[in-house]
Design an enzyme around this catalytic site. Structure first.
Site, PDB file in Angstrom:
ATOM      1  N   HIS A   1     -17.887 -18.380  64.433  1.00 51.71           N
ATOM      2  CA  HIS A   1     -17.077 -19.059  65.450  1.00 51.71           C
ATOM      3  C   HIS A   1     -17.370 -20.554  65.378  1.00 51.71           C
ATOM      4  O   HIS A   1     -18.485 -20.996  65.653  1.00 51.71           O
ATOM      5  CB  HIS A   1     -17.424 -18.540  66.846  1.00 51.71           C
ATOM      6  CG  HIS A   1     -17.048 -17.112  67.060  1.00 51.71           C
ATOM      7  ND1 HIS A   1     -17.489 -16.387  68.139  1.00 51.71           N
ATOM      8  CD2 HIS A   1     -16.263 -16.267  66.336  1.00 51.71           C
ATOM      9  CE1 HIS A   1     -16.994 -15.157  68.076  1.00 51.71           C
ATOM     10  NE2 HIS A   1     -16.252 -15.064  66.985  1.00 51.71           N
TER      11      HIS A   1
ATOM     12  N   SER B   1     -21.898 -16.124  65.821  1.00 53.03           N
ATOM     13  CA  SER B   1     -21.385 -17.182  66.701  1.00 53.03           C
ATOM     14  C   SER B   1     -22.537 -18.122  67.054  1.00 53.03           C
ATOM     15  O   SER B   1     -23.095 -18.755  66.171  1.00 53.03           O
ATOM     16  CB  SER B   1     -20.751 -16.558  67.949  1.00 53.03           C
ATOM     17  OG  SER B   1     -20.233 -17.548  68.812  1.00 53.03           O
TER      18      SER B   1
ATOM     19  N   ASP C   1     -17.437 -10.084  70.099  1.00 57.43           N
ATOM     20  CA  ASP C   1     -16.568 -10.101  68.925  1.00 57.43           C
ATOM     21  C   ASP C   1     -17.307  -9.456  67.757  1.00 57.43           C
ATOM     22  O   ASP C   1     -18.476  -9.759  67.510  1.00 57.43           O
ATOM     23  CB  ASP C   1     -16.182 -11.541  68.573  1.00 57.43           C
ATOM     24  CG  ASP C   1     -15.182 -11.605  67.425  1.00 57.43           C
ATOM     25  OD1 ASP C   1     -14.378 -10.667  67.287  1.00 57.43           O
ATOM     26  OD2 ASP C   1     -15.209 -12.610  66.680  1.00 57.43           O
TER      27      ASP C   1
END
Length: 379
Positions: free
Chosen positions: A224, A197, A321
């Protein structure tokens, strides 16, 4: 003491709103504003802020050129604001390559209505990269230098403060990096899966440019990123790397030496068998799923298709995540690695799997690519 922030934007409304939002957090203090890129360069040198929020399109000097000058004169953690367009995506990626650490979509409507969600996200991002700035300053004198390479594309411009480390034959002369390169476990692999991310675009580029054209595995990547950005990012990486890189499409057959980037705003799953695996792209409107794409979802599907024949890697990123997806892979016998805290922009996602005992090895970004190649070579 609060982190010092410089807000840079040619819109007086946006400057005021961002200032108000950031000053709501006692950990942040907006010390000044700048109305164009040149003023940002001058004030960065004079005021030495911990973080700069930077617009891209500005008069006199644009945000990309301002980032380049700031990183050359007074390296500072920079958060870019970007428009959600293909052109905005390309400009943002240039800014990240120049040295900016992260970006946020510039959504005037959410800022104008003083959205709690938008404000909270902005404050969180600024605090996180401010912490990285503080951590980096403490380590400046002890951090090993990276090793430069000659990439495939002549268009790559590596920032001198954050050069792309590489080993054209996947051998490096840096002894500290060599010490971190693991011996092969002897396991058989069919897939390399990467999740990341915040800080991911730079980290991914640094790793992928080192992989040779004959890399023996397919690679799936979950970064992301907004829907408008992933095609531009995949195209940029493809122009820089020896392996092939594309935005994943429904029905793509996984091939060795090819990397598939999950499209923004959607979910990427792997279906079929380990010898004939395909990509499945889903539109997921479920409010229960925070991230689109989600590392957990992609890793979980890889566990079902490839079982333990996966090398899963969690790179820099905010949040957790990837933890559950990595746990599913590990339960099937897969190998899970994480990026170490020192080289992360945000040690969130890697920390989550480290603390859960899922990661078997924590590696610096400089040693990651060579370690991957050594591991999958099976000796």
């Amino acid at each position: 003491m609060a982190y010092k922030v410089l807000v840079v934007d040619d819109s007086s409304f946006f400057r005021r709103r961002v200032t108000d939002i950031l000053n709501k957090d006692p950990k942040l203090n907006v010390i000044d504003v700048a109305v164009n890129g040149q003023e940002a360069v001058d004030k960065a040198l004079l005021l030495k802020p911990d973080v700069i929020t930077m617009d891209i399109e500005m008069p006199i000097l644009n945000g990309i050129e301002a980032v380049r000058k700031i990183m050359a004169q007074s390296p500072t953690s920079i958060l870019m604001f970007s428009s959600l367009t293909h052109q905005g995506a390309k400009a943002t990626l240039e800014a990240l390559d120049a040295g900016a650490l992260d970006f946020l979509p510039k959504k005037f409507s959410e800022i104008a209505k003083n959205s709690d969600e938008a404000g909270s996200l902005l404050r969180q991002r600024v605090v996180e990269i401010a912490r990285k700035s503080e951590f980096s300053k403490q380590r400046t004198r002890t951090r090993p230098a990276a090793v430069n390479i000659s990439p495939k594309s002549s268009r790559l411009i590596a920032d001198q403060h954050r050069p792309l480390a590489s080993t054209s034959s996947l051998v490096t002369k840096d002894k500290k990096v060599m010490a971190a390169i693991t011996r092969s476990s002897g396991k058989e692999y069919k897939l390399l899966a990467i999740g990341t991310s915040t800080g991911g675009p730079v980290a991914l580029q640094k790793i992928l440019v080192q992989l040779e054209e004959n890399f023996p595995l397919p690679i799936i990547i979950v970064q992301h990123m907004p829907a408008a950005f992933t095609a531009a990012f995949a195209s940029r990486l493809n122009s820089l790397c020896k392996i092939s890189i594309k935005e994943a499409a429904d029905g793509d057959v996984l091939k060795p030496g090819c990397a598939y980037l999950a499209p923004g705003g959607r979910q990427m799953l792997i279906s079929g068998s380990e010898n004939s695996a395909k990509i499945k792209i889903l539109d997921d409107d479920s409010p229960k799923i925070t991230f689109k794409p989600s590392v957990d979802i992609s890793f979980g599907s890889a566990a079902k298709t490839f079982a333990g024949k996966v090398l899963g890697v969690i790179l820099t990123g905010m949040g957790s995540d990837g933890k559950e997806g990595a746990r599913m892979l590990k339960a099937k016998g897969a190998t899970i690695w994480s990026q170490d805290e020192q080289s992360c922009v945000v040690y969130g996602m890697p920390q989550a799997i480290d603390k859960a005992g899922i990661s078997e090895l924590s590696l610096s970004l400089d040693s990651m690519a060579a370690s991957m190649v050594k591991e999958i070579s099976r000796g």
